[in-house]
Design a protein around this motif. Structure first.
Motif, mmCIF file in Angstrom:
data_model
loop_
_atom_site.group_PDB
_atom_site.id
_atom_site.type_symbol
_atom_site.label_atom_id
_atom_site.label_comp_id
_atom_site.label_asym_id
_atom_site.label_seq_id
_atom_site.Cartn_x
_atom_site.Cartn_y
_atom_site.Cartn_z
ATOM 1 N N PHE A 65 0.461 -1.251 -0.107
ATOM 2 C CA PHE A 65 0.114 -0.076 -0.234
ATOM 3 C C PHE A 65 0.868 1.482 0.049
ATOM 4 C CE2 PHE A 65 -2.176 2.970 2.576
ATOM 5 C CZ PHE A 65 -2.947 3.577 1.757
ATOM 6 N N TRP A 66 1.593 1.047 0.632
ATOM 7 C CA TRP A 66 2.884 2.615 0.855
ATOM 8 C C TRP A 66 4.435 2.355 0.809
ATOM 9 C CZ3 TRP A 66 1.280 7.325 2.639
ATOM 10 C CH2 TRP A 66 -0.076 7.053 3.382
ATOM 11 N N ARG A 124 7.021 7.683 -10.343
ATOM 12 C CA ARG A 124 6.294 9.179 -10.441
ATOM 13 C C ARG A 124 6.084 9.586 -11.569
ATOM 14 N NH1 ARG A 124 6.705 11.864 -5.974
ATOM 15 N NH2 ARG A 124 6.157 13.948 -7.394
ATOM 16 N N LEU A 162 1.261 16.193 -10.736
ATOM 17 C CA LEU A 162 1.447 16.369 -9.798
ATOM 18 C C LEU A 162 -0.117 15.196 -9.464
ATOM 19 C CD1 LEU A 162 1.535 17.299 -6.266
ATOM 20 C CD2 LEU A 162 -0.447 18.802 -7.589
ATOM 21 N N GLN A 163 0.228 13.951 -8.443
ATOM 22 C CA GLN A 163 -1.024 12.497 -8.703
ATOM 23 C C GLN A 163 -1.573 13.141 -7.443
ATOM 24 O OE1 GLN A 163 1.321 8.443 -8.997
ATOM 25 N NE2 GLN A 163 2.938 10.286 -8.973
ATOM 26 N N HIS A 164 -2.904 12.569 -7.381
ATOM 27 C CA HIS A 164 -4.135 12.604 -6.169
ATOM 28 C C HIS A 164 -3.969 11.106 -5.720
ATOM 29 C CE1 HIS A 164 -7.834 13.478 -4.051
ATOM 30 N NE2 HIS A 164 -7.384 12.999 -3.965
ATOM 31 N N HIS A 165 -2.290 11.137 -4.456
ATOM 32 C CA HIS A 165 -2.457 9.509 -4.230
ATOM 33 C C HIS A 165 -3.332 9.338 -2.867
ATOM 34 C CE1 HIS A 165 1.858 11.095 -5.358
ATOM 35 N NE2 HIS A 165 1.271 11.973 -4.389
ATOM 36 N N GLN A 166 -4.539 8.684 -3.780
ATOM 37 C CA GLN A 166 -4.756 8.023 -2.885
ATOM 38 C C GLN A 166 -4.670 6.680 -2.587
ATOM 39 O OE1 GLN A 166 -7.397 8.984 -0.600
ATOM 40 N NE2 GLN A 166 -8.447 10.458 -2.382
ATOM 41 N N GLN A 219 0.164 5.774 -2.727
ATOM 42 C CA GLN A 219 1.099 6.286 -2.249
ATOM 43 C C GLN A 219 2.231 5.458 -2.352
ATOM 44 O OE1 GLN A 219 0.767 9.287 -1.149
ATOM 45 N NE2 GLN A 219 2.651 9.212 0.250
ATOM 46 N N ALA A 233 5.315 5.858 -0.587
ATOM 47 C CA ALA A 233 5.490 7.028 0.979
ATOM 48 C C ALA A 233 7.591 6.722 0.647
ATOM 49 C CB ALA A 233 5.665 6.085 2.201
ATOM 50 N N ASN A 234 7.824 8.328 0.439
ATOM 51 C CA ASN A 234 9.813 8.538 0.852
ATOM 52 C C ASN A 234 9.797 8.201 1.892
ATOM 53 O OD1 ASN A 234 10.453 10.880 1.360
ATOM 54 N ND2 ASN A 234 10.293 11.283 -0.408
ATOM 55 N N LEU A 235 11.548 7.829 1.641
ATOM 56 C CA LEU A 235 11.650 7.715 3.307
ATOM 57 C C LEU A 235 11.729 8.380 4.247
ATOM 58 C CD1 LEU A 235 12.661 4.970 5.064
ATOM 59 C CD2 LEU A 235 14.381 5.189 4.512
ATOM 60 N N VAL A 259 16.421 10.330 1.658
ATOM 61 C CA VAL A 259 15.133 9.972 1.114
ATOM 62 C C VAL A 259 15.308 8.851 0.196
ATOM 63 C CG1 VAL A 259 14.437 10.310 -1.087
ATOM 64 C CG2 VAL A 259 14.590 12.363 -0.045
ATOM 65 N N ARG A 285 8.839 1.429 7.466
ATOM 66 C CA ARG A 285 8.430 1.364 6.798
ATOM 67 C C ARG A 285 7.183 0.367 7.014
ATOM 68 N NH1 ARG A 285 8.449 3.614 1.558
ATOM 69 N NH2 ARG A 285 10.330 4.528 1.494
ATOM 70 N N HIS A 315 4.686 2.280 9.850
ATOM 71 C CA HIS A 315 3.904 2.873 9.208
ATOM 72 C C HIS A 315 2.511 2.371 8.572
ATOM 73 C CE1 HIS A 315 2.316 5.564 6.195
ATOM 74 N NE2 HIS A 315 2.565 5.387 5.136
ATOM 75 N N LEU A 348 19.664 15.148 -1.269
ATOM 76 C CA LEU A 348 19.387 13.867 -1.437
ATOM 77 C C LEU A 348 17.735 13.195 -1.548
ATOM 78 C CD1 LEU A 348 20.415 13.095 1.874
ATOM 79 C CD2 LEU A 348 20.893 11.222 0.321
ATOM 80 N N VAL A 402 -6.382 18.852 -2.502
ATOM 81 C CA VAL A 402 -5.600 18.436 -4.092
ATOM 82 C C VAL A 402 -6.205 19.281 -4.553
ATOM 83 C CG1 VAL A 402 -4.642 17.076 -4.575
ATOM 84 C CG2 VAL A 402 -5.323 16.260 -2.098
ATOM 85 N N GLU A 450 -3.442 21.051 -6.862
ATOM 86 C CA GLU A 450 -2.493 20.691 -7.896
ATOM 87 C C GLU A 450 -3.428 22.234 -8.721
ATOM 88 O OE1 GLU A 450 -5.442 18.420 -8.662
ATOM 89 O OE2 GLU A 450 -4.093 16.710 -8.125
ATOM 90 N N ASP A 453 0.180 24.230 -8.329
ATOM 91 C CA ASP A 453 1.272 23.843 -8.886
ATOM 92 C C ASP A 453 1.276 24.400 -10.360
ATOM 93 O OD1 ASP A 453 3.059 22.422 -9.054
ATOM 94 O OD2 ASP A 453 1.951 20.772 -10.406
ATOM 95 N N VAL A 455 4.375 21.878 -6.463
ATOM 96 C CA VAL A 455 3.336 21.871 -5.373
ATOM 97 C C VAL A 455 4.180 20.283 -5.527
ATOM 98 C CG1 VAL A 455 2.034 22.396 -4.440
ATOM 99 C CG2 VAL A 455 2.504 23.894 -5.153
ATOM 100 N N GLY A 459 -0.125 11.741 0.368
ATOM 101 C CA GLY A 459 -0.596 11.948 1.565
ATOM 102 C C GLY A 459 -1.866 10.921 1.029
ATOM 103 N N PRO A 460 -2.985 10.700 1.271
ATOM 104 C CA PRO A 460 -3.396 11.341 3.155
ATOM 105 C C PRO A 460 -2.246 10.146 3.902
ATOM 106 C CG PRO A 460 -5.482 9.415 2.276
ATOM 107 C CD PRO A 460 -4.306 9.973 0.611
ATOM 108 N N TRP A 461 -2.152 11.057 4.710
ATOM 109 C CA TRP A 461 -1.511 10.288 5.736
ATOM 110 C C TRP A 461 -2.198 9.760 7.129
ATOM 111 C CZ3 TRP A 461 3.416 9.413 5.438
ATOM 112 C CH2 TRP A 461 4.391 9.462 4.100
#
Lengths: 115, 259
Positions: free
Chosen positions: A4-5, A12, A16-20, A23, A25-27, A63, B75, B78, B203, B227, B231, B234, B242, B246-248
């Motif tokens: 999932f993450w 990528r 711009l993405q709508h990460h539903q 996602q 997750a970048n470290l 990252v 990870r 999370h 990085l 969002v 956008e 951006d 930009v 998420g969502p986180w």
């Protein structure tokens, strides 16, 4: 483990993405959240927080995974006196060489400006 | 006998204990260990039983210096928190919080019940969104060529440096203003906002300088608008990129101090 993450950033998209649900997750994003945010409770197993704080600061820069970072030539932690005993003379030598070079350049610049 | 401890991922509201237990039961946690729930009157602690050979005090200290271990554990931590947060109001716990037993975890829930309730009420029905803004690097102007050929190289160099420095300062001021603009425009969709320090450009692997690294707590019903607005910014701002994540789970908005 759920992906999932955990997808990599490799796919990528430029937009711009709508990460539903997808996602990646970048470290760095992850670590800045889970190392020093969230509920801070003192567990029974006590880790020296000072050490972890120090690590947090260093790690916040990360990252890529270690391998990816090294592949990119990013290996600063190996030369970081707080993270590694391999400080080595090379850094000191490099500092000295750079300092000498600055002096030479300054002299050259001053000499040039005088005439 | 191998000594074990109880690793705590998060504390959540638990309206449907069985459902949450079945969700977490399908997941592997840190060190690919099973995840389980420890309920207590309306709250639930989400935990794994972990070997102290890996999560005891000394091993933990050593492991936290091992970046590969930290990444893997982060990870996994999370993944658990995110899954729980999709099903219940969730207060994430900092990485690597380990107790001796379930009873000790329950003691914690009892001792800090009021604080935890307040935190959960605050984040219930909301999610965290991350927003990063990057300054799009300008192509260096051809100003270096304006230096007359007669000037000696040393002076020309200094002039060029001076001009580059003032360009950089101007550009830095404009970028800082842009960061404020993005930060506050998006703030109108959020109930709270926090700024994290920008990540290191060496990085981030992103072109441009990170101007803004913010987190917003946004109502679930406003997520799409938030969002869309990001956008829109951006697209509209030429010199800023930009990026939304998420969502986180509400990591950045749960900040119970040490007790």
């Amino acid at each position: 483990m759920s992906d999932f993450w955990s997808r990599t950033n490799a796919a990528r998209q430029p937009q711009l993405q709508h990460h539903q649900a997808a996602q990646p997750a970048n470290l760095a994003d992850l670590l800045e959240r889970i190392l020093d945010k969230g509920i801070v409770v003192v567990g029974d197993i006590k880790v020296n927080l000072l050490d972890v704080e120090l690590l947090t600061i260093k790690i916040r820069l990360l990252v890529a995974s270690v391998d990816r970072a090294q592949a990119l030539g990013i290996d600063w932690w190996e030369h970081d006196p707080t993270l590694s005993s391999r400080v080595g003379q090379s850094m000191l030598a490099e500092n000295r060489a750079l300092r000498e070079r600055i002096v030479r350049l300054e002299q050259a610049a001053e000499g040039g400006a005088d005439d | 006998m191998i000594e074990s401890g109880v690793y705590l991922y998060a504390v959540a509201r638990n309206p449907e204990p069985d459902r949450l237990a079945s969700v977490t039961g399908r997941l592997a946690g840190v060190a690919t260990l099973p995840v389980r729930t420890v309920p207590r009157t309306g709250l639930v602690a989400v935990v794994s039983t972990v070997p102290l050979g890996e999560f005891g005090e000394q091993p933990l200290r050593r492991n936290l210096e091992d970046l590969a271990w930290v990444e893997e554990t982060a990870r996994a931590h999370h993944a658990v928190v995110a899954l729980v947060a999709r099903h219940a109001a969730t207060a994430p716990v900092r990485l690597a919080t380990v107790f001796h037993s379930d009873e000790r975890v329950l003691d914690l829930l009892a001792e800090r019940r009021a604080e935890i309730d307040t935190a959960l009420s605050w984040v219930a029905g909301h999610a965290e969104w991350g927003v990063k803004a990057y300054g799009v690097p300008e192509t260096p102007g051809a100003d270096g060529t304006a230096t007359p050929g007669r000037v000696n190289p040393g002076t020309a160099y200094l002039q060029r440096r001076r001009s580059q420095r003032s360009d950089r300062e101007r550009s830095a001021r404009r970028m800082a203003a842009r960061a404020e603009e993005v930060f506050s425009e998006l703030g109108s969709y959020a109930v709270a906002a926090r700024r994290h320090p920008p990540q290191d450009p060496r990085l981030s692997r992103q072109a441009g300088v990170m101007l803004l690294n913010a987190a917003y707590l946004v109502g679930d019903q406003d997520g799409d608008d938030f969002v869309a607005r990001a956008e829109e910014l951006d697209g509209r701002l030429d010199d800023v990129r930009v990026e939304v994540t998420g969502p986180w789970p509400a990591y950045s908005f749960i900040s119970l101090g040490e007790a």
